[in-house]
Design an enzyme around this catalytic site. Sequence first.
Site, PDB file in Angstrom:
ATOM      1  CG  ASP A  15      34.120  32.644  30.928  1.00 32.40           C
ATOM      2  OD1 ASP A  15      32.950  33.096  31.528  1.00 32.40           O
ATOM      3  OD2 ASP A  15      34.402  31.562  31.151  1.00 32.40           O
ATOM      4  CD  GLU A  24      42.042  42.655  31.093  1.00 36.61           C
ATOM      5  OE1 GLU A  24      42.495  43.811  31.351  1.00 36.61           O
ATOM      6  OE2 GLU A  24      41.606  42.113  32.288  1.00 36.61           O
ATOM      7  CG  HIS A  32      41.939  38.061  35.820  1.00 35.05           C
ATOM      8  ND1 HIS A  32      41.051  37.268  36.118  1.00 35.05           N
ATOM      9  CD2 HIS A  32      42.686  36.931  35.608  1.00 35.05           C
ATOM     10  CE1 HIS A  32      40.347  36.006  35.150  1.00 35.05           C
ATOM     11  NE2 HIS A  32      41.405  36.124  35.165  1.00 35.05           N
ATOM     12  CB  CYS A  42      37.272  40.812  31.229  1.00 38.55           C
ATOM     13  SG  CYS A  42      37.039  40.909  33.164  1.00 38.55           S
TER      14      CYS A  42
HETATM   15  C1  CIR Z   1      36.377  33.152  34.350  1.00 39.59           C
HETATM   16  O1  CIR Z   1      36.384  33.017  34.872  1.00 39.59           O
HETATM   17  O2  CIR Z   1      37.484  33.101  33.347  1.00 39.59           O
HETATM   18  C2  CIR Z   1      35.557  34.697  33.792  1.00 39.59           C
HETATM   19  N1  CIR Z   1      34.101  34.027  33.646  1.00 39.59           N
HETATM   20  C3  CIR Z   1      35.414  35.611  33.848  1.00 39.59           C
HETATM   21  C4  CIR Z   1      37.181  36.402  33.611  1.00 39.59           C
HETATM   22  C5  CIR Z   1      37.357  38.036  33.689  1.00 39.59           C
HETATM   23  N2  CIR Z   1      38.390  37.928  33.461  1.00 39.59           N
HETATM   24  C6  CIR Z   1      39.084  38.955  33.978  1.00 39.59           C
HETATM   25  O3  CIR Z   1      38.755  39.686  34.815  1.00 39.59           O
HETATM   26  N3  CIR Z   1      39.879  39.242  33.236  1.00 39.59           N
END
Ligand code: CIR
Length: 256
Positions: A60, A65, A163, A250
């Site tokens: 990931d 972000e 988030h 992100c």
């Molecule tokens: C996660 O689940 O952590 C990642 N697959 C996606 C993160 C997305 N980040 C965000 O919305 N800031």
Amino acid sequence: MFKSAIVKKPCKKFSQGLTTSSLGLPDYEMVLEQHANYIKALRKCGLEVHILEVDETYPDSTFVEDTAIVNEKCAIITNPGAPSRKGEVHTIFEALNDNYNFEKIERIEAPGTLDGGDIMRINNCYYIGLSSRTNKEGASQLAKILGSYGFSCHFVEMKESLHLKSGLNYIGDNCLLSIDEFKDNPLFQKFDIIQVEKDEEYAANCILVNGYLIMPKGYNNLKETLTKLNFIIIELDMSEFKKMDGGLSCLSLRFP
Ligand code: CIR
């Protein structure tokens, strides 16, 4: 105005990252192409983009972000809530420490957890989402640090979104894009709320970069609304990142 952005190339194990979506596996070639177009868009908005190399240890890790909060006064390294993502912070610390002039780089420490995706700034105020990734301890640490730099903070109770910024984003001119979950929250009633319909919820994650509004491609109702409001829109295909619960915000850290 933003001057810089940090991004990280998606790694080959991208499809092994965390996700709640049932949209299928991302296609790696398309991931790379969409990421390259994202970088181009940031450059079009006038940003100098620092591209960090792939890191195969962390599927990931392209979602930078979540690993730091950066503004004109300070940089804060987070302690991501997902155990598989905690180690992502090391390269972000190095990138911020080696290339930019922050007097001090602060940290969120365990047992506090915090993901940057839960942090939304509006002028000198930060809204901190209490999510499955960001706990009260992490939020309190962040509020204390930001308070010491003159920012105020509000905590936002959350129920559904991964988030805070999955469903709520400030796009300037007092306008907030909001999904159902946040639109009636008393904290936000002083803003002009643009409601994002259920079938376009993913598009609530737009980013305002130096006068351009970057939005995901294919969300035509919201696009029409924003066009009528005279936003200058750049659309990007985000299909492969959506499969891993990632949105536009992100994929970068943006700062003056
Ligand atoms: C996660 O689940 O952590 C990642 N697959 C996606 C993160 C997305 N980040 C965000 O919305 N800031």
